[in-house]
Write an enzyme that holds these catalytic residues in place. Structure first.
Site, short mmCIF file in Angstrom:
data_model
loop_
_atom_site.label_atom_id
_atom_site.label_comp_id
_atom_site.label_asym_id
_atom_site.label_seq_id
_atom_site.Cartn_x
_atom_site.Cartn_y
_atom_site.Cartn_z
NE ARG A 1 -2.58 -0.76 3.57
CZ ARG A 1 -3.32 -0.16 4.49
NH1 ARG A 1 -4.49 0.33 4.18
NH2 ARG A 1 -2.89 -0.06 5.74
CE LYS B 1 2.50 -7.41 5.09
NZ LYS B 1 2.32 -5.96 5.08
NE ARG C 1 2.59 0.31 12.29
CZ ARG C 1 2.03 -0.03 11.11
NH1 ARG C 1 0.99 -0.83 11.07
NH2 ARG C 1 2.50 0.44 9.98
P1 ATP Z 1 -0.09 -1.53 7.24
O1 ATP Z 1 -0.24 -1.85 8.69
O2 ATP Z 1 -0.26 -0.10 6.94
O3 ATP Z 1 -0.83 -2.45 6.32
P2 ATP Z 1 2.33 -2.69 6.30
O4 ATP Z 1 3.70 -2.30 6.74
O5 ATP Z 1 1.89 -4.07 6.56
O6 ATP Z 1 1.43 -1.66 7.03
P3 ATP Z 1 1.69 -3.00 3.44
O7 ATP Z 1 1.57 -1.92 2.43
O8 ATP Z 1 0.52 -3.85 3.72
O9 ATP Z 1 2.20 -2.30 4.76
O10 ATP Z 1 2.90 -3.93 3.00
C1 ATP Z 1 4.17 -3.41 2.65
C2 ATP Z 1 5.16 -3.66 3.79
O11 ATP Z 1 5.24 -5.06 4.04
C3 ATP Z 1 6.57 -3.25 3.46
O12 ATP Z 1 6.79 -1.91 3.79
C4 ATP Z 1 7.43 -4.21 4.28
O13 ATP Z 1 7.58 -3.74 5.61
C5 ATP Z 1 6.58 -5.45 4.35
N1 ATP Z 1 6.99 -6.46 3.33
C6 ATP Z 1 7.51 -6.28 2.09
N2 ATP Z 1 7.69 -7.45 1.47
C7 ATP Z 1 7.28 -8.41 2.33
C8 ATP Z 1 7.22 -9.82 2.26
N3 ATP Z 1 7.59 -10.52 1.18
N4 ATP Z 1 6.74 -10.46 3.35
C9 ATP Z 1 6.33 -9.81 4.46
N5 ATP Z 1 6.37 -8.47 4.57
C10 ATP Z 1 6.82 -7.78 3.51
#
Ligand code: ATP
Length: 321
Positions: free
Chosen positions: A116, A181, A314
């Site tokens: 995002r 994640k 968060r």
């Molecule tokens: P939000 O809580 O806003 O959704 P988020 O950090 O999970 O925050 P997203 O846009 O959903 O944001 O996902 C992008 C983020 O996920 C990246 O900034 C990085 O921190 C993380 N990311 C990138 N690649 C991967 C991956 N292959 N597996 C897990 N996490 C990843």
């Protein structure tokens, strides 16, 4: 290049002579191709004197025929690439070109995978699933309500079927195991949501990834959770089958029919959180979601509802309260 990789994908030793004979090239040409492969894909190839070459880890490569066969019932068009900027961007391009829908775009790797708000999605070669499904949406907003949450549910269902028992959701678009994640969902729209529009459902799932220094938050993969290497084609097929079922029910009943199921899989249900909206933040307790998938928070004894693509949650530690 693909043929050579396929021959090596079992992770076993193959002599330069055998590989050369199968490809109709010399041993030194095999060596050159392997070096090129290492540079292009970042995969590690071991060379052992007297035994030949083998990959550091076996690879599960995308198999177009298997994917098409596995999706037979769903009648979705499959586009699989070795490398692409972003599967979402490519799906959008195919929609704009007027290709038949639904279609899915898969890639061995993404060179500009995205999350995002322009964030990066780390997408190493042949390790994970980089998947986008493009659909035509007729009949307005109702079909889009809660769609991104519904997709998360279909992903969790697939993960549990494939042995990742503890997979759960974090509002709005993340799939986690504990605080790690494992997958993310990114929906993008084109056209007029009040009339006819198209939606691209982008899903990134960490399948066999075992190391990724570029990911700047805690993460995990199906392989790390289950302890065994996963077949990426089977993951793509099971995901598509689950999406097919969930999307049909969503079309018929709307998100409200999934509200309870979603909340039951929400890992942060009842937890103290901070909701970030740009520079603003609000502290509250997660109550759940409303019938269109908006977040319900208890904020200073009042129930408040939040939705929109710019919001992030968060966890607040007990010490912050
Ligand atoms: P939000 O809580 O806003 O959704 P988020 O950090 O999970 O925050 P997203 O846009 O959903 O944001 O996902 C992008 C983020 O996920 C990246 O900034 C990085 O921190 C993380 N990311 C990138 N690649 C991967 C991956 N292959 N597996 C897990 N996490 C990843």
């Amino acid at each position: 290049m693909q043929t050579l990789l396929r021959l090596l994908s079992d992770g076993e030793f193959h002599s330069g002579e055998d590989l050369g004979a199968l490809l109709g090239i010399s041993r030194s040409a095999v060596w050159k191709k392997l070096q090129q492969l290492e540079v292009e894909t970042g995969i590690e190839i071991h060379k052992v004197r007297g035994r030949g070459y083998r990959l550091a880890h076996s690879l599960s490569l995308l198999d177009r025929d298997r994917l098409r066969e596995g999706l037979g019932g769903a009648n979705w068009f499959v586009h699989a690439y070795d490398a692409i900027g972003s599967t979402n961007a490519e799906a959008m391009r195919l929609v704009d070109r007027g290709d038949s829908l639904p279609l899915i775009v898969l890639a061995e790797r993404q060179t500009a995978g995205r999350g995002r708000r322009g964030r990066k999605w780390v997408s190493p070669f042949a390790e994970n699933l980089y998947y986008s499904l493009a659909l035509r949406i007729e009949g307005g907003m109702r079909q889009l309500e809660g769609l991104s949450l519904l997709v998360g549910l279909a992903v969790v269902k697939m993960l549990r079927e494939m042995g990742v028992d503890n997979a759960g959701l974090k509002w709005p678009n993340d799939i986690l195991v504990g605080n790690r994640k494992l997958a993310g969902v990114l929906l993008e729209l084109t056209g007029d949501p009040a009339d006819v529009c198209h939606v691209v459902i982008g899903i990134g799932i960490n399948v066999n990834m075992r190391a990724a220094t570029e990911v700047d938050q805690l993460w995990t993969s199906m392989m790390l959770e289950t302890g065994h290497h996963q077949d990426r084609n089977q993951v793509a097929i099971s995901l598509s089958q689950n999406l097919d079922v969930y999307l049909a029910l969503h079309l018929e009943k709307g998100f409200s029919a999934f509200k309870e199921e979603w909340e039951a899989s929400h890992l942060w249900q009842g937890k103290p959180v901070t909701l970030l909206a740009g520079v603003n933040s609000i502290d509250g307790i997660v109550l759940g979601v409303d019938p269109v998938g908006a977040l319900r928070l208890l904020v200073a004894d009042q129930v408040k509802t939040f939705s929109g693509g710019e919001l992030s949650l968060r966890l607040r530690s007990v010490a912050d309260q």
